[in-house]
Design an enzyme around this catalytic site. Sequence first.
Site, PDB file in Angstrom:
ATOM      1  N   HIS A  36       0.829  -1.206   0.000  1.00  0.00           N
ATOM      2  CA  HIS A  36       0.000   0.000   0.000  1.00  0.00           C
ATOM      3  C   HIS A  36       0.865   1.257   0.000  1.00  0.00           C
ATOM      4  O   HIS A  36       0.560   2.240  -0.689  1.00  0.00           O
ATOM      5  CB  HIS A  36      -0.925  -0.024   1.219  1.00  0.00           C
ATOM      6  N   GLU A  39       2.110   1.930  -3.398  1.00  0.00           N
ATOM      7  CA  GLU A  39       1.040   2.512  -4.226  1.00  0.00           C
ATOM      8  C   GLU A  39       1.044   4.036  -4.100  1.00  0.00           C
ATOM      9  O   GLU A  39       0.913   4.755  -5.090  1.00  0.00           O
ATOM     10  CB  GLU A  39      -0.307   1.935  -3.804  1.00  0.00           C
ATOM     11  N   HIS A  40       1.189   4.529  -2.880  1.00  0.00           N
ATOM     12  CA  HIS A  40       1.292   5.983  -2.682  1.00  0.00           C
ATOM     13  C   HIS A  40       2.520   6.550  -3.397  1.00  0.00           C
ATOM     14  O   HIS A  40       2.442   7.575  -4.079  1.00  0.00           O
ATOM     15  CB  HIS A  40       1.405   6.293  -1.184  1.00  0.00           C
ATOM     16  N   GLU A 116      -3.388   8.460   7.418  1.00  0.00           N
ATOM     17  CA  GLU A 116      -4.508   7.727   6.817  1.00  0.00           C
ATOM     18  C   GLU A 116      -4.947   6.591   7.730  1.00  0.00           C
ATOM     19  O   GLU A 116      -6.145   6.381   7.950  1.00  0.00           O
ATOM     20  CB  GLU A 116      -4.100   7.180   5.448  1.00  0.00           C
TER      21      GLU A 116
END
Length: 410
Positions: A36, A39-40, A116
């Site tokens: 993840h 992905e950022h 987040e």
Amino acid sequence: MQIVVIPDRRSPVVTHMVWYRTGSSEDPIGKSGIAHFLEHLMFKGTAMHPAGHFGKILAGVGGQENAFTSHDVTAYHQRVPKQNLATCMAYEADRMRNLVLDDATVASERDVVLAERGMILDSKPASLLQEALEAAAFPAHPSGRPVIGWRHEIETLGREDALAYYRRYYAPQNAILVVAGDAEPQAVLEMAEAAYGAIPPSDAPPERRRVQDPPARMHRQITLADTQVHQPQLMRLHAVPSYISGAPGEAEALEMLAFLLAGDPTSVLHTRLVQERKCATSVGISYWDTAIDRSRFLITATPAPDVSPETLEHTLEDVLRDLLKTGFEADAIKRAKTQLVASALYALDSQVSLANWYGMALACGMTLEDIAAWPVRIEAVTAEHLHDALLKLDRRSAVSGYLLEAAAAA
């Protein structure tokens, strides 16, 4: 690279998606969240496309872009006027192998990911409870870890962790290209060959072999009491087969069972728990049918006033036991098949939904033939298949979660 083109010429728009056969279940031990996190970082630019450059191009043509990571896949997508398809391919091909990262950029984005996690998990008791249920239901399998990662492990992720993961999994051999919309298949193939075919070959994609959990032989219960909770909740999680891991017919029966139990206001659980016994104000079921290994069948319910989650679960258990004896009415089964197949037909009306459906299924190991045969397999589900699916909801192998107000737990 597998390439799938889904023509839809009703409007001069295309959806371009690149799916990587890797997700958080491929995170190395001690590095949860790296899929993840990467992905950022994939939006931080290359020498040819510095950070923000492609976003400005998209904004200039009215396009959109986004990305997501799940346990099994990572996907990047754009929706643009058809004449900009080659531009999207050139961009994705560039960042597939030429990502540029420095320590300051990585540190800054790590703080974004931590924020987040704080927003979507740490500040929400219900999300924390579901996270705990998944960790208990999948104690050895990596899908028991949150996609975003454990906070204490996210804090340790650095530039070399991201680049090591990137080099291992981001290559055409480990990707699927899905283009849906106003595009000619041959033209898409030629554009893809020019963009992705120019990338030098890399090693063969890593084999997707994960540690498996032993069969669950006991019920587990997790209680979370928090001052933020003003409405108690019941959650019950079962580890069940998916379309990929299950025998033929198992996932289809579970998908239909989810609909029959809680798919609409006429469903069994809504009728018996909300309307008749009035022990719940709502009930829902989520079944993640596309997963490489065993997947999740999650029952959630909101107790009525003065009803505890534990009492509600006992009533739920009574209903499920009754269904094992009586089964479902033939008309209800027929209606469920009609509704499920109709929902798939409605998905054909959206090129984005189509691209997502095909991409997710293919990236998890299904075939084009599997996707095409889905309506027929749903129609083939019988009352006996549904009975077998109900047996998979045995409380003795489940993880139950009770979300309570702090005062009620004192």
